[in-house]
Design a protein around this motif. Structure first.
Motif, PDB file in Angstrom:
ATOM      1  N   UNK A 185      -7.894   4.587  -5.876  1.00  0.00           N
ATOM      2  CA  UNK A 185      -7.747   3.582  -4.823  1.00  0.00           C
ATOM      3  C   UNK A 185      -6.598   2.628  -5.027  1.00  0.00           C
ATOM      4  N   UNK A 232       0.851  -1.197   0.000  1.00  0.00           N
ATOM      5  CA  UNK A 232       0.000   0.000   0.000  1.00  0.00           C
ATOM      6  C   UNK A 232       0.886   1.246   0.000  1.00  0.00           C
ATOM      7  N   UNK A 261      -0.688   8.957   0.481  1.00  0.00           N
ATOM      8  CA  UNK A 261      -0.469  10.260  -0.146  1.00  0.00           C
ATOM      9  C   UNK A 261      -1.242  11.322   0.609  1.00  0.00           C
ATOM     10  N   UNK A 283      -2.346  -0.572  -3.301  1.00  0.00           N
ATOM     11  CA  UNK A 283      -3.511   0.159  -2.803  1.00  0.00           C
ATOM     12  C   UNK A 283      -3.094   1.521  -2.252  1.00  0.00           C
ATOM     13  N   UNK A 284      -3.894   2.531  -2.548  1.00  0.00           N
ATOM     14  CA  UNK A 284      -3.545   3.897  -2.149  1.00  0.00           C
ATOM     15  C   UNK A 284      -4.528   4.423  -1.108  1.00  0.00           C
ATOM     16  N   UNK A 285      -3.976   4.982  -0.039  1.00  0.00           N
ATOM     17  CA  UNK A 285      -4.809   5.604   0.999  1.00  0.00           C
ATOM     18  C   UNK A 285      -4.373   7.048   1.179  1.00  0.00           C
ATOM     19  N   UNK A 286      -5.350   7.903   1.458  1.00  0.00           N
ATOM     20  CA  UNK A 286      -5.039   9.325   1.566  1.00  0.00           C
ATOM     21  C   UNK A 286      -5.079   9.793   3.023  1.00  0.00           C
ATOM     22  N   UNK A 287      -4.190  10.697   3.357  1.00  0.00           N
ATOM     23  CA  UNK A 287      -4.239  11.339   4.674  1.00  0.00           C
ATOM     24  C   UNK A 287      -5.005  12.653   4.581  1.00  0.00           C
TER      25      UNK A 287
END
Lengths: 393, 141
Positions: A335, A191, A194, A345-349
């Motif tokens: 995503x 993962x 960003x 997999x991409x997760x955002x802060x």
């Protein structure tokens, strides 16, 4: 060509045409840039995400007898007292006293300076504990009292670095999990994390700081604040892509605003496991459409904004400068992204949903004549690098 | 729906004080022909306990099984969930999304990027609790 004065007159008469940085994209596609530049007066941009370099100055007024505070804690979070008698500075990343930090790895960091700021804006009670050595004119040596933001003379948010123009994407190529300020990263590049509002983000819509500068009035968590300086680590000299949009951190802004007028929805304490505490802040910045060029800059799309993927297990901490890959925000927001032939997999802060909401709120405030635009009193540097720390003589 | 159609129901059992010595799951399987999938349990003698599980079987057998559970002074808690997501606390960032194995936390609309939580999909692995920067997810036990 329009001037800020002309735009402000239209705002005052309730006739300003205001679109968000998301709406403007399709609008220009449909109408063409020349016609749209004539019609549209303002484009609203926004972002909401962790901005560690944030804090606030608080003035408590004087106790009876008076006290010259030398050490202070707000809900057990240490505040800097090396300013005048009853002024304190609270930083967003300050941990609570006795927080075990990473002794019990990964630490949870449930409460810190950012959480105290959130409580203040939410008008909740916070406890001040202050110590002093006592002087002839300021004899009191200890004070413990509960207060709310309304008991203070001033509560001014002062954020030395917010609104990073762009930001890198964190990944973990090692075989152990790591905990970073861009989230928990599983081993083997499973993962990535960003943090940018992409096409809505303020400085990505004004990449050469033509309208945003020192003195620009901004929407800071619901209050009307302003840009007080270039942000720390402002380093606009970097790789740039379409429309001159940087693919690295680049520009930053130093922001200030009255915390008493802020909305608690947009001032949120952040706990990053294994890393520490921080503060998520909502910022909205209007861009006056002065000419076709300023308008065109606001039409940047997620797919045209690139971000560098960096290995936070080695290259980031060791500052090797190595970039693993480049991805765009359309991919990140879907995503999952492909990095070195692997689906990640991409997760955002950063919260795009909140950024959208802020862009819409600012749009409404301008349309209804509550928010007027300003010209910068001095521009931000357009060419400037960033120095590393001097480490030896 | 015919009487032998199988359905799945998520149950949260609450043990006010764990005094039962009975092997509950064994009886649910053997006596009521239920398929059991345990998500999470905390059963400690002389303390209150919780057990979250899926039961699959006919409506009739599930009802009989539920009655058996109640006969042991164990409560079937339908009001509370083992894991709750607070939409007010959620700042809609999305850092949880890559860590949710079942898609219970998801972003159905990539234009608005709003986070949605579907409790039926949640297997209570608690991954989200560890990564949520805003403390928006809570575990009952």
């Amino acid at each position: 060509m329009k001037t800020i004065e002309e735009i402000n007159e239209k705002i005052s008469s309730g006739k300003a045409v205001v679109l968000t940085a998301e709406e403007i994209i399709d609008y220009v596609d449909k109408k063409g840039a020349t016609a749209a530049a004539k019609e549209v007066d303002v484009v609203t941009t926004a972002t909401f995400g962790p901005m560690c370099s944030s804090g606030c100055f608080l003035n408590f007024g004087h106790s009876k007898p008076k006290m010259r505070i030398t050490e202070a804690w707000l809900d057990d979070v240490s505040a800097y007292a090396g300013v005048a008698a009853v002024d304190l500075f609270l930083g967003a990343t300050q941990l609570r006293t006795n927080d075990p930090a990473n002794i019990d790895y990964p630490g949870e960091f449930r409460f810190g300076g950012g959480h105290v700021m959130e409580k203040l804006v939410a008008r909740k009670e916070v406890q001040l504990f202050a110590l002093s050595y006592g002087t002839d004119d300021y004899p009191l040596r200890e004070k413990r009292v509960s207060f709310t933001i309304d008991d203070l003379n001033q509560a001014v948010m002062v954020n030395p670095r917010n609104c990073y123009q762009n930001y890198n994407v964190a990944i973990n190529a090692s075989d152990k999990p790591i905990y970073t300020y861009l989230g928990y990263l599983k081993p083997g590049m499973k993962n990535c994390g960003y943090s940018s509002a992409g096409q809505l983000s303020p400085l990505l819509n004004d990449p050469f700081y033509r309208t945003i500068g020192v003195g620009t009035r901004i929407w800071l968590a619901g209050a009307q604040g302003h840009v007080y300086a270039e942000g720390t680590q402002h380093s606009p000299s970097c790789e740039r892509g379409r429309l001159g949009v940087p693919s690295e951190g680049a520009g930053t802004l130093a922001l200030t605003g009255d915390m008493k007028k802020m909305d608690p929805e947009f001032v949120r304490g952040v706990s990053l496991r294994g890393y520490g505490t921080s503060l998520s802040v909502g910022v909205g910045i209007p861009i006056p459409v002065l000419d076709e060029e300023t308008l065109l800059q606001t039409t940047i799309r997620d797919r045209d904004i690139k971000a560098q993927v960096i290995d936070y297990s080695t290259d980031y901490p060791e500052r090797t400068g190595k970039v693993l890959a480049s991805v765009n925000y359309e991919e990140l927001k879907s995503g999952s992204v492909e990095i070195l032939g692997k689906k990640v997999e991409a997760g955002s802060l950063s919260s795009y949903a909140k950024a959208r909401k802020i862009a819409g709120m600012l749009q409404e405030e301008i349309r209804s004549g509550k928010f007027h635009l300003t010209a910068p009193i001095s521009p931000l540097p357009v060419e400037q690098g960033m120095k590393p720390m001097k480490e030896s003589d | 729906m015919s009487s032998d159609t199988k359905v799945t129901r998520k149950l949260m059992l609450y043990f006010p004080e764990c005094e039962t010595e009975k092997p509950i799951v064994y009886h649910l399987v053997k006596d009521y022909d239920l398929v059991i999938n345990i998500f999470r349990a905390r059963v400690t003698p002389e303390e209150e306990g919780y057990l979250v599980l899926d039961v699959t079987g006919t409506e009739e057998n599930i009802e009989k099984g539920e009655n058996f559970i109640r006969s042991l002074d164990i409560k079937i808690d339908t009001a509370r969930k083992g894991l709750t997501w607070d939409s007010e606390s959620c700042a809609q960032c999305g850092s949880c999304i890559p860590h949710c194995p079942t898609g219970a936390l998801s972003i159905p609309d990539r234009k608005t990027m709003e986070i949605v939580f579907n409790t039926d999909e949640c297997i209570e692995c608690l991954s989200c609790i560890k990564v949520c920067p805003f403390g928006a997810v809570h575990s009952l036990f």
